[in-house]
Design an enzyme around this catalytic site. Structure first.
Site, PDB file in Angstrom:
ATOM      1  N   ASP A  10      -7.044   5.316   4.533  1.00  0.00           N
ATOM      2  CA  ASP A  10      -7.324   5.114   2.993  1.00  0.00           C
ATOM      3  C   ASP A  10      -7.593   3.630   2.707  1.00  0.00           C
ATOM      4  OD1 ASP A  10      -6.916   5.944  -0.117  1.00  0.00           O
ATOM      5  OD2 ASP A  10      -5.485   4.356   0.336  1.00  0.00           O
ATOM      6  N   HIS A  25       0.942  -1.244   0.196  1.00  0.00           N
ATOM      7  CA  HIS A  25       0.017  -0.050  -0.132  1.00  0.00           C
ATOM      8  C   HIS A  25       0.749   1.295   0.003  1.00  0.00           C
ATOM      9  CE1 HIS A  25      -2.569   3.290   1.683  1.00  0.00           C
ATOM     10  NE2 HIS A  25      -3.561   2.251   0.964  1.00  0.00           N
TER      11      HIS A  25
END
Length: 423
Positions: free
Chosen positions: A380, A207
């Site tokens: 997120d 990520h």
């Protein structure tokens, strides 16, 4: 309890609503009325269950923690597991207590997980009001709060949907897999399979937000290294006339695994390596003279017992670098917060070893803890996960390790998934 403030001047009357209790309003007075709703509880629309193995917050929790750890067949395969694991835990507890005493009397992992969860939930309420309210929960494997107790709390809070969010960015059957296996089994034992709708964030090794947060900490450590280097006035030429003493080697350190687990096909080593490669691709620190990136190596710490584990050991790497006159920055790459592996193994034991071996300077990159970048990364992750119409787990989630022969494991399933996908 539903509270409604009614401020009005109306005729005295008694009214009734099917979902509310009887209430009386007096004439010509501003009246505040609390109306009980006995049929409905306020709902938590989205629960975020933060999964981790945990750690003893107090010294008296050390032995129970070790007992749960050493009796877990997914971590250690021992003959007469319950008896042997309990005996090992009892014998090791005094020595382990001393380690926790040296870092303040307990592991800070619960404190940091609570802090991360609070900040994450608050941010999620702002960026995703349609899935709000959000509330974080902690489900530890070997210490309080245990998953069974947390499930009771979620039921009491009337949670609708839960995201099981592994706090290990890289998947291993011994960490994320063990936690999920325990979660699904506990739901079955408590007959709570239909209580919540589930989805899973089972890995996030690549990520961008996680990578960026790690890079930020490394750059900070690099600046600290250079500052301390100037203070020490270290000669930048070693015994072999190599101009490299002022160029640190980046030592990425991750928790090790038994080779017996790796040989079954556990994905952890390759996912840790992927994280390291992505960090190095984005780091951008280059030697001022040569223009080349900093040298780096991936090493493994926290080996337990005599059997083969992943290598090279972090301690071995530091020893060898010291012999060559090199210095190092150690980066905990598989941990999202401080705990005994960073505060004791690296900050105390590894620093002592480095000095003993003659290393002039060893700096540790800070753990992510409550840094705004890692909180944004987690938000997120969760937000993207909630917004997806198709994804309730990673693409790799259902792929069992090729050498896994334990048909009783639930770690690659999902109990009562949020969407009707074929599982």
């Amino acid at each position: 309890m539903i509270s409604r403030k009614i401020i009005s001047t109306i005729n005295s009357k008694t009214f009734y609503n099917k979902s509310l209790s009887y209430c009386t309003v007096n004439n010509n007075k501003n009246t505040t009325i609390n109306i009980n709703n006995n049929n409905e509880k306020p709902k938590i629309k989205t629960g975020i269950l933060m999964l981790n193995l945990g750690g003893p917050s107090k010294l008296e929790e050390v032995e129970p923690f070790l007992t749960r750890l050493f009796t877990d067949k997914e971590i250690f395969k021992l003959p007469f597991q319950k008896y042997t694991g309990t005996l090992i835990a009892k014998r090791r507890s005094n020595a382990v207590m001393k380690l926790y005493e040296a870092i303040g009397g307990g592991s800070p992992i619960r404190k940091w997980t609570e802090k991360q969860g609070e900040l994450l939930s608050s941010m999620m309420d702002k960026i995703s009001p349609e899935t709000a309210p959000h509330k974080h929960y902690i489900g530890f494997r070997y210490s309080d709060p245990l998953i069974a107790d947390t499930l009771d709390q979620m039921e009491n809070d009337n949670v609708e949907r839960v995201v099981a969010f592994s706090q290990y960015p890289q998947y291993s059957c011994t960490t994320t897999g063990s936690s999920l296996n325990n979660l699904w089994k506990t739901l079955e034992e408590k007959q709570m399979q239909s209580k919540f709708k589930w989805s899973v964030i089972d890995r996030w090794q690549d990520h961008k937000g996680f990578i960026d947060a790690t890079i930020h900490k490394i750059k900070k450590a690099y600046n600290q290294f250079n500052s301390k280097l100037r203070e020490l006035d270290i000669d930048d030429v070693d015994a072999n006339n190599n101009n490299n003493n002022n160029k640190p080697v980046l030592v990425f350190s991750a928790h090790s695994l038994p080779m017996s687990t790796v040989e079954k096909g556990d994905p952890y080593p390759q996912e840790v390596a992927e994280t390291v490669c992505r960090v190095m691709d984005g780091l951008g620190i280059r030697d001022e003279e040569t223009g080349k990136p900093l040298e780096y190596i991936l090493a493994w710490q926290s080996k337990v017992g005599p059997l083969p584990w992943l290598s090279p050991k972090t301690s071995f790497v530091i020893e060898q670098l010291a012999k060559k006159g090199r210095n190092a920055i150690v980066i905990p790459i598989a941990f999202t917060s401080d705990h005994i592996e960073t505060l004791s193994e690296i900050d105390i034991e590894l620093q002592h070893l480095a000095k003993k071996c003659g290393m002039k300077l060893l700096v540790r990159s800070e753990s992510l803890n409550d840094d705004p970048l890692i909180i944004s990364a987690m938000a997120d992750l969760v937000n993207t996960h909630l917004k997806s119409n198709k994804t309730i787990h990673s693409n790799q989630y259902h792929l069992k390790c090729p050498g896994c022969k334990d048909d009783s494991t639930f770690c690659r399933t999902i109990s009562n998934p949020i969407q009707a996908l074929k599982l």
